[in-house]
Design a protein around this motif. Structure first.
Motif, short mmCIF file in Angstrom:
data_model
loop_
_atom_site.label_atom_id
_atom_site.label_comp_id
_atom_site.label_asym_id
_atom_site.label_seq_id
_atom_site.Cartn_x
_atom_site.Cartn_y
_atom_site.Cartn_z
N ILE A 39 0.79 21.89 51.62
CA ILE A 39 -0.34 22.81 51.51
C ILE A 39 -0.66 23.10 50.04
CG2 ILE A 39 -1.10 25.17 51.97
CD1 ILE A 39 0.37 24.93 54.66
N PHE A 40 0.39 23.33 49.22
CA PHE A 40 0.17 23.58 47.80
C PHE A 40 -0.51 22.39 47.13
CE2 PHE A 40 1.71 22.99 43.44
CZ PHE A 40 1.17 24.12 42.85
N MET A 41 -0.07 21.18 47.44
CA MET A 41 -0.65 19.98 46.83
C MET A 41 -2.12 19.82 47.21
SD MET A 41 1.73 18.28 45.10
CE MET A 41 3.46 17.95 45.03
N ILE A 42 -2.44 20.10 48.46
CA ILE A 42 -3.84 20.00 48.90
C ILE A 42 -4.70 21.01 48.17
CG2 ILE A 42 -5.39 20.36 50.86
CD1 ILE A 42 -3.13 19.15 52.62
N LEU A 44 -4.09 22.43 45.27
CA LEU A 44 -4.16 22.02 43.86
C LEU A 44 -5.17 20.90 43.67
CD1 LEU A 44 -3.04 22.27 40.98
CD2 LEU A 44 -1.30 20.61 41.62
N PHE A 45 -5.16 19.92 44.55
CA PHE A 45 -6.10 18.80 44.47
C PHE A 45 -7.54 19.30 44.58
CE2 PHE A 45 -8.72 15.65 46.68
CZ PHE A 45 -8.68 14.61 45.76
N ILE A 46 -7.81 20.16 45.56
CA ILE A 46 -9.17 20.69 45.74
C ILE A 46 -9.59 21.49 44.52
CG2 ILE A 46 -10.56 22.29 47.11
CD1 ILE A 46 -8.93 21.33 49.56
N TYR A 47 -8.70 22.32 43.99
CA TYR A 47 -9.02 23.12 42.81
C TYR A 47 -9.37 22.23 41.62
CZ TYR A 47 -8.34 25.90 38.64
OH TYR A 47 -8.51 26.50 37.42
N LEU A 48 -8.58 21.19 41.38
CA LEU A 48 -8.84 20.31 40.25
C LEU A 48 -10.14 19.54 40.43
CD1 LEU A 48 -5.24 18.99 39.55
CD2 LEU A 48 -6.55 20.63 38.20
N LYS A 49 -10.47 19.13 41.66
CA LYS A 49 -11.73 18.44 41.90
C LYS A 49 -12.92 19.37 41.65
CE LYS A 49 -12.20 14.69 43.56
NZ LYS A 49 -12.56 13.46 42.87
N ILE A 50 -12.82 20.62 42.12
CA ILE A 50 -13.91 21.57 41.91
C ILE A 50 -14.07 21.87 40.42
CG2 ILE A 50 -14.58 23.98 42.27
CD1 ILE A 50 -13.38 23.74 45.09
N GLU A 51 -12.96 22.05 39.72
CA GLU A 51 -13.01 22.33 38.28
C GLU A 51 -13.68 21.18 37.53
OE1 GLU A 51 -10.05 23.39 34.57
OE2 GLU A 51 -9.23 22.49 36.38
N LYS A 52 -13.36 19.96 37.91
CA LYS A 52 -13.95 18.79 37.23
C LYS A 52 -15.44 18.72 37.49
CE LYS A 52 -13.37 13.87 36.59
NZ LYS A 52 -12.62 12.67 36.95
N ARG A 53 -15.87 18.99 38.71
CA ARG A 53 -17.30 18.95 39.04
C ARG A 53 -18.07 20.05 38.30
NH1 ARG A 53 -17.97 17.31 45.37
NH2 ARG A 53 -17.12 15.22 45.11
N LEU A 54 -17.47 21.22 38.14
CA LEU A 54 -18.12 22.31 37.43
C LEU A 54 -18.29 21.98 35.95
CD1 LEU A 54 -16.49 25.46 39.04
CD2 LEU A 54 -18.80 24.58 39.40
N GLN A 55 -17.44 21.12 35.42
CA GLN A 55 -17.55 20.71 34.02
C GLN A 55 -18.49 19.56 33.82
OE1 GLN A 55 -13.57 19.92 32.76
NE2 GLN A 55 -13.02 22.08 32.71
N GLY A 56 -19.08 19.04 34.90
CA GLY A 56 -20.05 17.97 34.79
C GLY A 56 -19.50 16.58 35.03
N GLY A 57 -18.24 16.47 35.35
CA GLY A 57 -17.65 15.16 35.66
C GLY A 57 -17.94 14.77 37.09
N GLN A 58 -17.55 13.54 37.45
CA GLN A 58 -17.78 13.10 38.82
C GLN A 58 -16.51 13.00 39.60
OE1 GLN A 58 -20.02 9.52 38.85
NE2 GLN A 58 -21.92 10.58 38.46
#
Length: 58
Positions: A39-42, A44-58
């Protein structure tokens, strides 16, 4: 902290949790720990994906 340092710390944490997860699969530690690590890994993965998208990455 700068981003690179945070990612290095996260890498160490993830590697330690992976070892504990594997030990849970093998039965050396309670399997419940593996469940919570998953659950923690999932999350963390979702958080990092959202953070990257908010910074303009894909």
């Amino acid at each position: 902290m700068e981003r690179r340092r945070v990612y290095r710390i996260l890498l160490v944490i993830v590697l330690i949790l992976t070892v504990i997860y594997t030990m849970g699969i093998m039965g050396l530690v309670p399997f419940q720990w593996s469940y919570y690590i998953t659950i923690f890994m999932i999350v963390l993965f979702i958080y990092l994906k959202i953070e990257k998208r908010l910074q303009g990455g894909q």
